[in-house]
Design an enzyme around this catalytic site. Structure first.
Site, PDB file in Angstrom:
ATOM      1  N   GLU A  68       0.774  -1.285   0.048  1.00 41.88           N
ATOM      2  CA  GLU A  68       0.083  -0.029  -0.165  1.00 41.88           C
ATOM      3  C   GLU A  68       0.813   1.337  -0.057  1.00 41.88           C
ATOM      4  OE1 GLU A  68      -2.698  -0.383   3.152  1.00 41.88           O
ATOM      5  OE2 GLU A  68      -3.869  -2.241   2.070  1.00 41.88           O
ATOM      6  N   ASP A 107      -1.080  -3.759  -3.616  1.00 45.74           N
ATOM      7  CA  ASP A 107      -1.900  -2.344  -3.093  1.00 45.74           C
ATOM      8  C   ASP A 107      -3.226  -2.830  -3.582  1.00 45.74           C
ATOM      9  OD1 ASP A 107      -2.550   0.083  -2.551  1.00 45.74           O
ATOM     10  OD2 ASP A 107      -0.632   0.795  -3.111  1.00 45.74           O
ATOM     11  N   GLU A 150      -5.650 -10.702  -2.055  1.00 43.64           N
ATOM     12  CA  GLU A 150      -6.512 -10.464  -0.927  1.00 43.64           C
ATOM     13  C   GLU A 150      -7.988 -10.542  -1.314  1.00 43.64           C
ATOM     14  OE1 GLU A 150      -5.286  -7.140   1.680  1.00 43.64           O
ATOM     15  OE2 GLU A 150      -3.048  -7.589   1.359  1.00 43.64           O
TER      16      GLU A 150
HETATM   17  C1  XIL Z   1      -6.435  -6.568   7.703  1.00 40.87           C
HETATM   18  C2  XIL Z   1      -6.770  -8.022   8.455  1.00 40.87           C
HETATM   19  O1  XIL Z   1      -7.526  -8.569   7.781  1.00 40.87           O
HETATM   20  C3  XIL Z   1      -7.520  -7.322   9.762  1.00 40.87           C
HETATM   21  O2  XIL Z   1      -7.534  -8.488  10.560  1.00 40.87           O
HETATM   22  C4  XIL Z   1      -6.437  -6.456  10.519  1.00 40.87           C
HETATM   23  O3  XIL Z   1      -7.292  -5.857  11.624  1.00 40.87           O
HETATM   24  C5  XIL Z   1      -6.083  -5.319   9.615  1.00 40.87           C
HETATM   25  O4  XIL Z   1      -5.579  -5.609   8.469  1.00 40.87           O
HETATM   26  N1  XIL Z   1      -4.899  -4.739   3.319  1.00 40.87           N
HETATM   27  C6  XIL Z   1      -3.890  -5.386   3.638  1.00 40.87           C
HETATM   28  C7  XIL Z   1      -4.308  -6.434   4.752  1.00 40.87           C
HETATM   29  O5  XIL Z   1      -2.982  -5.612   3.051  1.00 40.87           O
HETATM   30  O6  XIL Z   1      -2.835  -6.648   5.566  1.00 40.87           O
HETATM   31  C8  XIL Z   1      -5.268  -5.962   5.648  1.00 40.87           C
HETATM   32  O7  XIL Z   1      -5.740  -6.879   6.567  1.00 40.87           O
HETATM   33  C9  XIL Z   1      -6.716  -5.553   4.858  1.00 40.87           C
HETATM   34  C10 XIL Z   1      -6.228  -4.632   3.949  1.00 40.87           C
END
Ligand code: XIL
Length: 371
Positions: free
Chosen positions: A176, A232, A294
């Site tokens: 990010e 990202d 993700e």
């Molecule tokens: C999130 C997790 O899913 C949560 O449990 C935590 O509280 C916050 O982070 N982008 C990312 C991830 O790269 O690491 C994030 O994960 C979600 C958004």
């Protein structure tokens, strides 16, 4: 473009069944027992330690090829309350689980603007680090120390990267880094990293990661065994995507060892599924691997049966797009196993399994994408 790992579950299935590799026979849904059996791209899932025990563990190992730690490999997870580095207990448990079940691990994440130890951007006296030359040098050394310590911990327990006992195949090196603001000319997110080191923090992170994971702690005969990703969100939208594309181009032009681009794809039913394909296609001109890192698809509230069915179609179409690319994706990872544990539970049932690990239409959509 770079070619991803050659892992073809359906090809393996054809061979096992004695079918020729040019057969177009597709297994019926009833014959397909798992996502990894149906989808010919490595499919991963983000878990915490709850995913390594009980019924969740059985589903994780039966359905998926790869694991990402949802939180346990983030910077803050590696330090105890006295700021001492140690192998994070969650990271250890998750990696042990992957090894025990022959799964690979996609590491997440070495450098991020969130989930850092409180002291990460403070000097030894507790003062805020600035952009002065001495503070730059101080933070650069902290970055290097962190990245090397993470790599060394895995190496000490699982052996050289690129050997059978070591399941790490990729790492999000920088997460990010891109600004959300469309009018941001530099394109970089305002973060402590950026404020103190400028864009250079990204170059440095990749250089240190490459040295640690792909050289110092790698098998001598392995060719860069850990793929290094920049990751990202919102690349399905043009502005963010263009800013990320420009950054990756600058990095490649400078010879920074970035192997891949990760698209988070935290999406929703209102986003056109073709926009996911467009996000991937936009990077095909660059010499990089690509991964979906993700994935989750929120239905909105209420997540009623109609919405869940629509979500099933969305997952089917998304996985068709992922599977039908000319350049195979490195992997596609779901951001969680079941809706009740999702970080986006409030936005409506985003994952493949419901509570009680029931298979949702979304699950069957992924399986059906192979038809
Ligand atoms: C999130 C997790 O899913 C949560 O449990 C935590 O509280 C916050 O982070 N982008 C990312 C991830 O790269 O690491 C994030 O994960 C979600 C958004």
């Amino acid at each position: 473009m770079r070619t991803g790992r050659i892992v073809s579950a359906s090809l393996a299935l054809s061979v096992a069944l004695g079918l020729s590799s040019c057969t177009t026979t597709v297994p019926e849904r009833s014959q397909v027992r798992s996502i990894k059996g149906a989808v010919d791209v490595p499919v991963g899932v983000a878990i915490d330690v709850r995913g390594t025990a009980g019924d969740a563990a059985s589903v994780v190992s039966a359905e998926f090829d790869q694991i990402t730690a949802e939180n346990d490999m983030k910077p803050e997870a590696w330090y105890d309350d006295d700021a001492q580095f140690r192998f994070g207990p969650g990271a250890k448990k998750i990696t042990d689980f992957a090894v025990a079940h022959g799964m690979s691990v996609y590491g997440h994440t070495l450098v991020w603007y969130k989930q850092n130890p409180e002291w990460f951007f403070l000097d030894d006296e507790g003062g805020e680090l600035t952009g002065s030359a001495s503070d730059e040098a101080f933070l650069t050394e902290r970055l290097r120390t962190h990245i090397f310590a993470v790599a060394e911990s895995f190496h000490n327990v699982y052996g050289d990267f690129g050997t059978d006992g070591n399941p790490i195949v990729a790492f999000d090196v920088v997460n990010e880094a891109i600004s959300d603001a469309n009018d941001d000319a530099a394109g970089l997110r305002d973060s402590s990293w950026e404020r103190i080191l400028g864009e250079d923090y990204i170059d440095l992170a990749f250089e240190f990661a490459d040295e640690a994971f792909n050289d110092r702690f790698a098998a001598p005969d392995a060719d860069r065994p850990v793929a290094l990703f920049i990751n990202d969100y919102d690349t399905e939208f043009e502005g963010k995507r263009d800013r990320l594309h420009s950054l990756v181009e600058r990095l490649l032009d400078r010879g920074v060892p970035v192997d891949g681009v990760g698209h988070q794809f935290h999406t929703r039913l209102s986003t056109d599924v073709d926009d996911l394909g467009a996000a991937l296609a936009a990077f095909d001109d660059l010499d990089v691997l690509q991964a979906v890192t993700e994935l989750d698809v929120a239905t909105g509230i209420p997540a009623d049966n109609a919405a869940l069915d629509e979500q099933g179609d969305y997952y089917r179409d998304a996985f068709r797009i992922f599977r039908e690319r000319d350049d195979p994706l490195f992997s596609v990872s779901l951001w969680g196993l079941s809706d009740d544990r999702s970080w986006r539970a409030d936005e409506g049932a985003p994952l493949l399994f419901g509570s009680g690990l029931t298979k949702k239409p979304a699950y069957f959509g992924v399986i059906d994408s192979a038809e």
